[in-house]
Write an enzyme that holds these catalytic residues in place. Structure first.
Site, PDB file in Angstrom:
ATOM      1  N   THR A 136      -1.444   3.892   8.569  1.00 44.60           N
ATOM      2  CA  THR A 136      -0.816   5.033   7.909  1.00 44.60           C
ATOM      3  C   THR A 136       0.514   4.578   7.345  1.00 44.60           C
ATOM      4  O   THR A 136       1.173   3.696   7.913  1.00 44.60           O
ATOM      5  CB  THR A 136      -0.638   6.220   8.881  1.00 44.60           C
ATOM      6  N   GLU A 163       0.834  -1.204   0.000  1.00 43.09           N
ATOM      7  CA  GLU A 163       0.000   0.000   0.000  1.00 43.09           C
ATOM      8  C   GLU A 163       0.867   1.253   0.000  1.00 43.09           C
ATOM      9  O   GLU A 163       0.589   2.223  -0.709  1.00 43.09           O
ATOM     10  CB  GLU A 163      -0.920  -0.015   1.222  1.00 43.09           C
ATOM     11  N   ALA A 195      -7.414   2.622   9.116  1.00 44.26           N
ATOM     12  CA  ALA A 195      -6.826   1.646  10.031  1.00 44.26           C
ATOM     13  C   ALA A 195      -5.304   1.646  10.025  1.00 44.26           C
ATOM     14  O   ALA A 195      -4.689   1.046  10.906  1.00 44.26           O
ATOM     15  CB  ALA A 195      -7.333   0.246   9.690  1.00 44.26           C
TER      16      ALA A 195
END
Length: 529
Positions: free
Chosen positions: A225, A182, A223
């Site tokens: 960072t 991500e 949820a």
């Protein structure tokens, strides 16, 4: 008396005329055929036009912890150094919560997607539906659900897979991406949109910009960072937070780390749990980060039914017990209390450590802060780049407001977000300053942005760019000036005409030689007589 045998002049002239006319016709037809054959061949070769091979499409569903967003991307089928030049053409927010909220009723997930998917079908040409890949990537919300209840997480994914297999697109799977992925995809998106990978030169060709510095990426979800950047110093290559990324023929060595449970929603749950732990009363508490004149009640389950807060559950835990939080709007106390959700002491004052004992090289260069970071700055009436003092003063001013004043300050008022912006702003301060080590000098290098051009800054675009490395490029199409069937037919006709003329002329030559030979024999016979 002797009879003299000889050809009359009229007979000889008639024979010559008989042969001359077809010869002229055959020569003309042969010449015309040759000219036509040469002409159409030259035109077909030198006047052809090279066309781009068209567009390809891709669909990515960003299944976050609080919502799912559908993105449609397109890129030329002919790629630059094996990576497509991708642009966002459509975006649709799925109604309802994130897919992780369907753990108890996974069969209801497809119904939530239907409205957006109907719109997506109209964005991609129907003849390309079958060749358009569609991917679903789930992030921290599903990562937490998988840790908490793997069976429920698998059932949600199976329900999604069953739905998309019935769609006309080329479904490539629904998967839970790692926090590291991500972070990397978010970094790719930010730098791609800012032109750090490709730019158009004077000849409108895509080239790699010379001497351009990459931009670090700061992403805030519900949820987790993420922080990702190319460090200027020698990095510890033994850590799992170092990755190599290949794009447009270049390789980048990247530091990236995802902090699970430090997304905005989960971090606030940790904060509420901490307030409960430190309060003498367990059913009515004050919250210095909530605005004055505001109160809200939650069940214990809302705060503690998460892996991020399960360790903070009180001894007499009952998920149905109700807790009421009353806001006091105290900027100073809010800032002090929020710091306690981070474990800064675990770094023991090491420069190459952020918090919770996590390794991080020294930050370098510009950064873009997007997603939740942008929305919090926007609530403070800030955007782009600004000083740390400006951020602090705006935070103090916002946190000092009464609840009744917030609708006047926020362009889009939503209670769920409005009550928490003060917490979020102080959370960002501690994360960036005490965690990532941004200073008064380096803070202005952070740019708070939502999108660049018409494309959202989200990990999904980086994911699509990475996938185009695996999608074969198509060769350019060639448009011919003469359609192939017409060209082949014309070529065959005039070739046959030329061959027939040659055969006819050869026959005439042979007939002429035989005629002359017979005349010579006749004359010889006359002379002998």
């Amino acid at each position: 008396m002797f009879t003299v045998l000889t050809r009359q002049p009229c007979e000889q002239a008639g024979l010559k005329a008989l042969y001359r006319t077809p010869t002229i016709i055959a020569l003309v037809v042969l010449l015309v055929s040759i000219v036509v054959l040469v002409s159409i061949t030259v035109i077909q070769i030198h006047k052809q036009e090279v066309l781009p091979p068209g567009l390809k499409y891709g669909i990515v569903l960003d299944a976050g912890s609080s919502r799912t967003t559908v993105y449609v991307y397109q890129w030329p089928a002919e790629k630059e150094n094996n990576t497509g030049v991708v642009s966002q053409t459509f975006k649709c927010s799925v109604k309802g919560s994130g897919i992780s909220s369907y753990g108890n009723n996974p069969q209801d997930v497809p119904r939530a997607f239907e409205e957006c998917m109907q719109k997506v079908k109209g964005q991609v040409p129907s003849h390309l539906h079958g060749s358009t890949p569609i991917h679903l990537g789930a992030t921290a919300g599903m990562r937490l659900l998988r840790l908490q209840n793997e069976t429920a997480a698998n059932e949600v994914l199976e329900s999604i897979q069953s739905y998309f297999k019935s769609q006309p697109f080329d479904f490539r799977g629904a998967q839970i991406i790692s926090g590291q992925e991500e972070g990397v995809y978010g970094w790719i998106t930010a730098n791609y949109l800012m032109g750090n990978f490709l730019e158009k030169n004077l000849w409108h060709m895509w080239v790699h910009p010379h001497g351009v510095e990459t931009t670090g990426a700061l992403d805030l979800g519900g949820a987790s960072t993420q922080i990702s950047f190319v460090a200027g110093e020698k990095m510890d290559l033994n850590t799992s937070d170092i990755m190599q990324v290949s794009l447009y023929g270049y390789v980048y060595t990247l530091y990236t780390h995802s902090f699970q449970c430090y997304g905005r929603n989960e971090a606030e749950k940790k904060f509420l749990a901490m307030l409960l732990q430190n309060s003498p009363t367990k059913n009515h508490l004050t919250n210095p980060c909530y605005p004055r004149d505001y109160s809200i009640s939650f069940t214990m389950g809302h705060v503690f039914d998460s892996l991020c807060t399960v360790d903070q559950r009180p001894e007499s835990y009952n998920p149905n017990d109700v807790i009421t939080f009353e806001g006091t709007g105290d900027p100073s106390l809010c800032k002090e209390k929020v710091a306690s959700i981070f474990d800064f002491k675990a770094c023991h004052d090491q420069e190459t450590c952020s918090f919770d004992g996590v390794y991080q090289p020294k930050i370098k260069g510009p950064f873009v802060a997007f997603a939740g970071f942008y929305y919090t700055a926007s609530a403070l009436n800030l955007s782009g780049s600004f000083s740390l003092d400006t951020f602090n003063s705006s935070t103090w001013n916002f946190c000092s407001q009464n609840w009744s004043q917030l609708p006047l300050l926020l362009p889009k008022f939503d209670e769920v977000y409005a009550r928490s912006y003060c917490f979020s702003a102080n959370y960002i301060y501690h994360l960036f300053v005490n965690g990532y080590k941004f200073t008064e000098e380096t803070w202005p290098q952070i740019h708070f942005e939502k999108e660049v051009g018409n494309s959202s800054i989200a990990w999904s675009l980086g994911y699509m760019l990475s996938l185009t490395n695996q999608i074969p490029a198509e060769s350019p199409l060639i448009r011919l000036p003469i359609e192939p069937p017409v060209f082949v037919g014309t070529l065959a006709f005039f070739t046959a005409a030329a061959l027939l003329c040659l055969a006819f002329l050869a026959y005439l030559c042979s007939a002429t030689r035989r005629k002359r030979h017979s005349e010579h024999a006749f004359d010889h016979a006359v002379d002998s007589d």
